[in-house]
Design a protein around this motif. Structure first.
Motif, PDB file in Angstrom:
ATOM      1  N   VAL A   1       5.537  -3.587   5.820  1.00  7.16           N
ATOM      2  CA  VAL A   1       6.070  -3.476   4.465  1.00  7.16           C
ATOM      3  C   VAL A   1       5.591  -4.661   3.630  1.00  7.16           C
ATOM      4  CG1 VAL A   1       8.177  -3.444   3.076  1.00  7.16           C
ATOM      5  CG2 VAL A   1       8.075  -2.138   5.188  1.00  7.16           C
ATOM      6  N   ARG A   2       5.665  -5.861   4.203  1.00  7.07           N
ATOM      7  CA  ARG A   2       5.299  -7.067   3.452  1.00  7.07           C
ATOM      8  C   ARG A   2       3.811  -7.061   3.085  1.00  7.07           C
ATOM      9  NH1 ARG A   2       7.593 -11.504   6.750  1.00  7.07           N
ATOM     10  NH2 ARG A   2       5.756 -10.938   7.917  1.00  7.07           N
ATOM     11  N   ASP A   3       2.974  -6.717   4.052  1.00  7.01           N
ATOM     12  CA  ASP A   3       1.518  -6.825   3.846  1.00  7.01           C
ATOM     13  C   ASP A   3       0.881  -5.518   3.391  1.00  7.01           C
ATOM     14  OD1 ASP A   3       2.009  -9.311   4.918  1.00  7.01           O
ATOM     15  OD2 ASP A   3       1.355  -8.753   6.929  1.00  7.01           O
ATOM     16  N   GLY A   4       1.618  -4.411   3.469  1.00  5.18           N
ATOM     17  CA  GLY A   4       1.047  -3.108   3.161  1.00  5.18           C
ATOM     18  C   GLY A   4       0.502  -2.474   4.436  1.00  5.18           C
ATOM     19  N   PHE A   5       0.449  -1.151   4.454  1.00  3.61           N
ATOM     20  CA  PHE A   5       0.031  -0.429   5.658  1.00  3.61           C
ATOM     21  C   PHE A   5      -0.501   0.930   5.222  1.00  3.61           C
ATOM     22  CE2 PHE A   5       1.374   2.375   9.299  1.00  3.61           C
ATOM     23  CZ  PHE A   5       0.463   1.885  10.214  1.00  3.61           C
ATOM     24  N   GLN A   6      -1.807   1.112   5.278  1.00  3.12           N
ATOM     25  CA  GLN A   6      -2.443   2.350   4.832  1.00  3.12           C
ATOM     26  C   GLN A   6      -1.973   2.703   3.409  1.00  3.12           C
ATOM     27  OE1 GLN A   6      -3.428   4.943   8.387  1.00  3.12           O
ATOM     28  NE2 GLN A   6      -1.596   3.961   9.133  1.00  3.12           N
ATOM     29  N   ALA A   7      -1.373   3.877   3.196  1.00  3.44           N
ATOM     30  CA  ALA A   7      -0.983   4.249   1.825  1.00  3.44           C
ATOM     31  C   ALA A   7       0.303   3.561   1.365  1.00  3.44           C
ATOM     32  CB  ALA A   7      -0.816   5.762   1.727  1.00  3.44           C
ATOM     33  N   MET A   8       0.881   2.756   2.225  1.00  2.00           N
ATOM     34  CA  MET A   8       2.112   2.029   1.880  1.00  2.00           C
ATOM     35  C   MET A   8       1.716   0.703   1.233  1.00  2.00           C
ATOM     36  SD  MET A   8       5.428   1.292   2.342  1.00  2.00           S
ATOM     37  CE  MET A   8       6.102  -0.310   1.928  1.00  2.00           C
ATOM     38  N   PRO A   9       2.096   0.500  -0.064  1.00  2.00           N
ATOM     39  CA  PRO A   9       1.655  -0.715  -0.775  1.00  2.00           C
ATOM     40  C   PRO A   9       2.402  -1.968  -0.310  1.00  2.00           C
ATOM     41  CG  PRO A   9       3.119   0.573  -2.175  1.00  2.00           C
ATOM     42  CD  PRO A   9       2.943   1.367  -0.896  1.00  2.00           C
ATOM     43  N   ALA A  10       1.757  -3.132  -0.408  1.00  2.00           N
ATOM     44  CA  ALA A  10       2.391  -4.395  -0.026  1.00  2.00           C
ATOM     45  C   ALA A  10       3.708  -4.557  -0.776  1.00  2.00           C
ATOM     46  CB  ALA A  10       1.458  -5.555  -0.333  1.00  2.00           C
ATOM     47  N   GLN A  11       4.750  -4.964  -0.081  1.00  2.00           N
ATOM     48  CA  GLN A  11       6.107  -5.163  -0.622  1.00  2.00           C
ATOM     49  C   GLN A  11       6.724  -3.856  -1.127  1.00  2.00           C
ATOM     50  OE1 GLN A  11       6.916  -8.683   0.433  1.00  2.00           O
ATOM     51  NE2 GLN A  11       8.051  -8.477  -1.447  1.00  2.00           N
ATOM     52  N   GLY A  12       6.041  -2.728  -0.939  1.00  2.00           N
ATOM     53  CA  GLY A  12       6.576  -1.452  -1.423  1.00  2.00           C
ATOM     54  C   GLY A  12       6.883  -1.484  -2.907  1.00  2.00           C
ATOM     55  N   TYR A  13       6.108  -2.250  -3.656  1.00  2.00           N
ATOM     56  CA  TYR A  13       6.281  -2.412  -5.108  1.00  2.00           C
ATOM     57  C   TYR A  13       7.527  -3.221  -5.451  1.00  2.00           C
ATOM     58  CZ  TYR A  13       2.710   1.201  -5.951  1.00  2.00           C
ATOM     59  OH  TYR A  13       1.554   1.926  -5.996  1.00  2.00           O
ATOM     60  N   CYS A  14       8.142  -3.856  -4.473  1.00  2.00           N
ATOM     61  CA  CYS A  14       9.320  -4.684  -4.772  1.00  2.00           C
ATOM     62  C   CYS A  14       8.926  -6.143  -4.588  1.00  2.00           C
ATOM     63  CB  CYS A  14      10.484  -4.321  -3.850  1.00  2.00           C
ATOM     64  SG  CYS A  14      11.994  -5.235  -4.265  1.00  2.00           S
ATOM     65  N   ASN A  15       8.347  -6.714  -5.628  1.00  2.00           N
ATOM     66  CA  ASN A  15       7.826  -8.076  -5.491  1.00  2.00           C
ATOM     67  C   ASN A  15       8.920  -9.126  -5.420  1.00  2.00           C
ATOM     68  OD1 ASN A  15       5.110  -7.314  -5.392  1.00  2.00           O
ATOM     69  ND2 ASN A  15       5.041  -7.114  -7.617  1.00  2.00           N
ATOM     70  N   ASP A  16      10.121  -8.790  -5.867  1.00  2.00           N
ATOM     71  CA  ASP A  16      11.208  -9.762  -5.786  1.00  2.00           C
ATOM     72  C   ASP A  16      12.137  -9.494  -4.604  1.00  2.00           C
ATOM     73  OD1 ASP A  16      12.133  -7.416  -6.924  1.00  2.00           O
ATOM     74  OD2 ASP A  16      13.446  -8.393  -8.371  1.00  2.00           O
ATOM     75  N   CYS A  17      11.697  -8.681  -3.646  1.00  2.00           N
ATOM     76  CA  CYS A  17      12.484  -8.448  -2.431  1.00  2.00           C
ATOM     77  C   CYS A  17      12.199  -9.548  -1.406  1.00  2.00           C
ATOM     78  CB  CYS A  17      12.119  -7.100  -1.789  1.00  2.00           C
ATOM     79  SG  CYS A  17      12.933  -5.659  -2.502  1.00  2.00           S
TER      80      CYS A  17
END
Ligand code: HEC
Length: 115
Positions: free
Chosen positions: A78-94
Protein backbone atom coordinates in the motif's frame (compact mmCIF):
# COMPACT_ATOMS: atom_id res chain seq x y z
CA UNK A 1 -16.52 -8.12 -25.22
CA UNK A 2 -13.23 -9.92 -24.58
CA UNK A 3 -12.44 -7.80 -21.51
CA UNK A 4 -15.73 -8.51 -19.76
CA UNK A 5 -15.40 -12.21 -20.54
CA UNK A 6 -11.88 -12.22 -19.18
CA UNK A 7 -13.01 -10.56 -15.97
CA UNK A 8 -15.87 -13.00 -15.55
CA UNK A 9 -13.56 -15.96 -16.05
CA UNK A 10 -11.05 -14.57 -13.61
CA UNK A 11 -13.72 -13.75 -10.99
CA UNK A 12 -15.22 -17.19 -11.39
CA UNK A 13 -12.13 -18.81 -9.97
CA UNK A 14 -12.27 -17.00 -6.67
CA UNK A 15 -16.04 -16.44 -6.39
CA UNK A 16 -17.42 -13.42 -8.08
CA UNK A 17 -18.91 -10.55 -6.07
CA UNK A 18 -22.69 -10.50 -6.30
CA UNK A 19 -24.92 -7.40 -6.20
CA UNK A 20 -25.23 -7.68 -2.41
CA UNK A 21 -21.43 -7.79 -2.03
CA UNK A 22 -21.10 -4.66 -4.13
CA UNK A 23 -23.79 -2.83 -2.15
CA UNK A 24 -22.03 -3.79 1.06
CA UNK A 25 -18.67 -2.59 -0.26
CA UNK A 26 -20.18 0.74 -1.24
CA UNK A 27 -22.00 1.23 2.05
CA UNK A 28 -19.42 0.17 4.67
CA UNK A 29 -17.25 2.81 6.37
CA UNK A 30 -14.66 2.55 9.15
CA UNK A 31 -16.20 3.37 12.53
CA UNK A 32 -13.65 6.12 13.23
CA UNK A 33 -14.85 9.35 11.55
CA UNK A 34 -11.37 10.56 10.58
CA UNK A 35 -10.47 7.22 9.07
CA UNK A 36 -13.82 7.02 7.31
CA UNK A 37 -13.15 10.41 5.69
CA UNK A 38 -9.77 9.22 4.40
CA UNK A 39 -11.18 5.92 3.21
CA UNK A 40 -14.00 7.69 1.39
CA UNK A 41 -11.77 10.07 -0.53
CA UNK A 42 -9.12 7.50 -1.46
CA UNK A 43 -9.54 3.71 -1.12
CA UNK A 44 -13.29 3.58 -1.79
CA UNK A 45 -12.94 4.84 -5.37
CA UNK A 46 -11.33 1.55 -6.38
CA UNK A 47 -12.05 -0.88 -3.57
CA UNK A 48 -15.79 -0.17 -3.80
CA UNK A 49 -15.83 -0.86 -7.54
CA UNK A 50 -15.09 -4.39 -8.80
CA UNK A 51 -14.40 -3.06 -12.31
CA UNK A 52 -11.19 -1.48 -11.00
CA UNK A 53 -9.87 -5.02 -10.30
CA UNK A 54 -9.11 -4.00 -6.72
CA UNK A 55 -10.12 -6.52 -4.03
CA UNK A 56 -13.62 -5.45 -2.99
CA UNK A 57 -14.01 -4.10 0.56
CA UNK A 58 -15.33 -6.80 2.93
CA UNK A 59 -15.50 -9.43 0.16
CA UNK A 60 -13.60 -12.21 1.91
CA UNK A 61 -12.75 -14.42 -1.12
CA UNK A 62 -10.82 -11.55 -2.69
CA UNK A 63 -8.84 -10.91 0.51
CA UNK A 64 -8.03 -14.41 1.74
CA UNK A 65 -5.05 -15.05 -0.59
CA UNK A 66 -3.76 -11.53 0.00
CA UNK A 67 -3.97 -11.74 3.79
CA UNK A 68 -1.73 -14.81 3.68
CA UNK A 69 1.15 -12.49 2.78
CA UNK A 70 0.93 -10.99 6.26
CA UNK A 71 0.43 -7.39 7.34
CA UNK A 72 4.02 -6.17 6.79
CA UNK A 73 3.89 -7.15 3.10
CA UNK A 74 0.39 -5.73 2.64
CA UNK A 75 1.39 -2.46 4.28
CA UNK A 76 4.51 -2.22 2.10
CA UNK A 77 2.39 -2.77 -1.02
CA UNK A 78 0.00 0.00 0.00
CA UNK A 79 2.77 2.43 0.97
CA UNK A 80 4.94 1.85 -2.11
CA UNK A 81 2.25 0.86 -4.61
CA UNK A 82 1.69 -2.57 -6.14
CA UNK A 83 0.82 -3.09 -9.81
CA UNK A 84 -2.43 -1.15 -10.45
CA UNK A 85 -2.59 -0.15 -6.78
CA UNK A 86 -1.17 3.41 -6.45
CA UNK A 87 1.36 4.33 -3.73
CA UNK A 88 -0.46 5.32 -0.49
CA UNK A 89 -3.74 4.47 -2.26
CA UNK A 90 -4.07 8.20 -3.01
CA UNK A 91 -4.07 8.96 0.72
CA UNK A 92 -0.92 11.02 1.08
CA UNK A 93 -1.76 12.11 4.61
CA UNK A 94 -2.37 8.56 5.88
CA UNK A 95 0.13 7.33 8.48
CA UNK A 96 1.31 3.70 8.45
CA UNK A 97 -0.95 3.08 11.43
CA UNK A 98 -3.95 4.46 9.55
CA UNK A 99 -3.11 2.43 6.44
CA UNK A 100 -2.91 -0.70 8.57
CA UNK A 101 -6.31 0.06 10.13
CA UNK A 102 -7.74 0.66 6.65
CA UNK A 103 -6.39 -2.68 5.45
CA UNK A 104 -7.96 -4.49 8.43
CA UNK A 105 -11.26 -2.73 7.79
CA UNK A 106 -11.26 -3.40 4.05
CA UNK A 107 -10.30 -7.04 4.46
CA UNK A 108 -13.35 -7.39 6.72
CA UNK A 109 -12.51 -7.05 10.40
CA UNK A 110 -13.54 -10.38 11.93
CA UNK A 111 -15.16 -8.73 14.93
CA UNK A 112 -16.99 -6.15 12.86
CA UNK A 113 -15.68 -3.60 15.37
CA UNK A 114 -14.55 -1.24 12.63
CA UNK A 115 -17.85 -1.04 10.85
C1 HEC B 1 -6.69 3.79 -8.15
C2 HEC B 1 -7.32 2.64 -7.55
C3 HEC B 1 -6.96 2.27 -6.11
C4 HEC B 1 -7.01 3.06 -4.99
C5 HEC B 1 -7.36 4.54 -4.88
C6 HEC B 1 -6.64 2.19 -3.87
N1 HEC B 1 -6.39 0.92 -4.31
FE1 HEC B 1 -5.76 -0.66 -3.20
N2 HEC B 1 -5.64 -1.81 -4.87
C7 HEC B 1 -6.00 -1.42 -6.14
C8 HEC B 1 -5.81 -2.52 -7.07
C9 HEC B 1 -6.13 -2.50 -8.56
C10 HEC B 1 -5.31 -3.60 -6.31
C11 HEC B 1 -4.91 -4.97 -6.80
C12 HEC B 1 -3.44 -4.95 -7.20
C13 HEC B 1 -3.00 -6.27 -7.79
O1 HEC B 1 -3.01 -7.28 -7.06
O2 HEC B 1 -2.68 -6.29 -8.98
C14 HEC B 1 -5.21 -3.11 -4.93
C15 HEC B 1 -4.75 -3.88 -3.88
C16 HEC B 1 -4.72 -3.46 -2.56
C17 HEC B 1 -4.28 -4.27 -1.45
C18 HEC B 1 -3.74 -5.69 -1.54
C19 HEC B 1 -2.26 -5.63 -1.85
C20 HEC B 1 -1.64 -7.02 -1.94
O3 HEC B 1 -0.48 -7.14 -1.56
O4 HEC B 1 -2.30 -7.96 -2.35
C21 HEC B 1 -4.44 -3.52 -0.31
C22 HEC B 1 -4.09 -3.94 1.11
C23 HEC B 1 -4.96 -2.24 -0.72
N3 HEC B 1 -5.12 -2.23 -2.08
C24 HEC B 1 -5.25 -1.22 0.16
C25 HEC B 1 -5.66 0.07 -0.23
C26 HEC B 1 -5.89 1.15 0.69
C27 HEC B 1 -5.72 1.06 2.20
C28 HEC B 1 -6.27 2.23 -0.06
C29 HEC B 1 -6.61 3.62 0.43
C30 HEC B 1 -5.65 4.28 1.31
C31 HEC B 1 -6.27 1.80 -1.46
N4 HEC B 1 -5.91 0.48 -1.52
C32 HEC B 1 -6.58 2.62 -2.54
C33 HEC B 1 -6.47 -0.18 -6.51
C34 HEC B 1 -6.59 0.93 -5.67
Amino acid sequence: MPIALGLAACGGREARPQAADMQKAEALRPGDAGLAEKYQRSCLICHGAPASQAPLTAFAPAWEPRLRQGMPALLAHVRDGFQAMPAQGYCNDCSDDELERLIVFMAGAPTGANQ
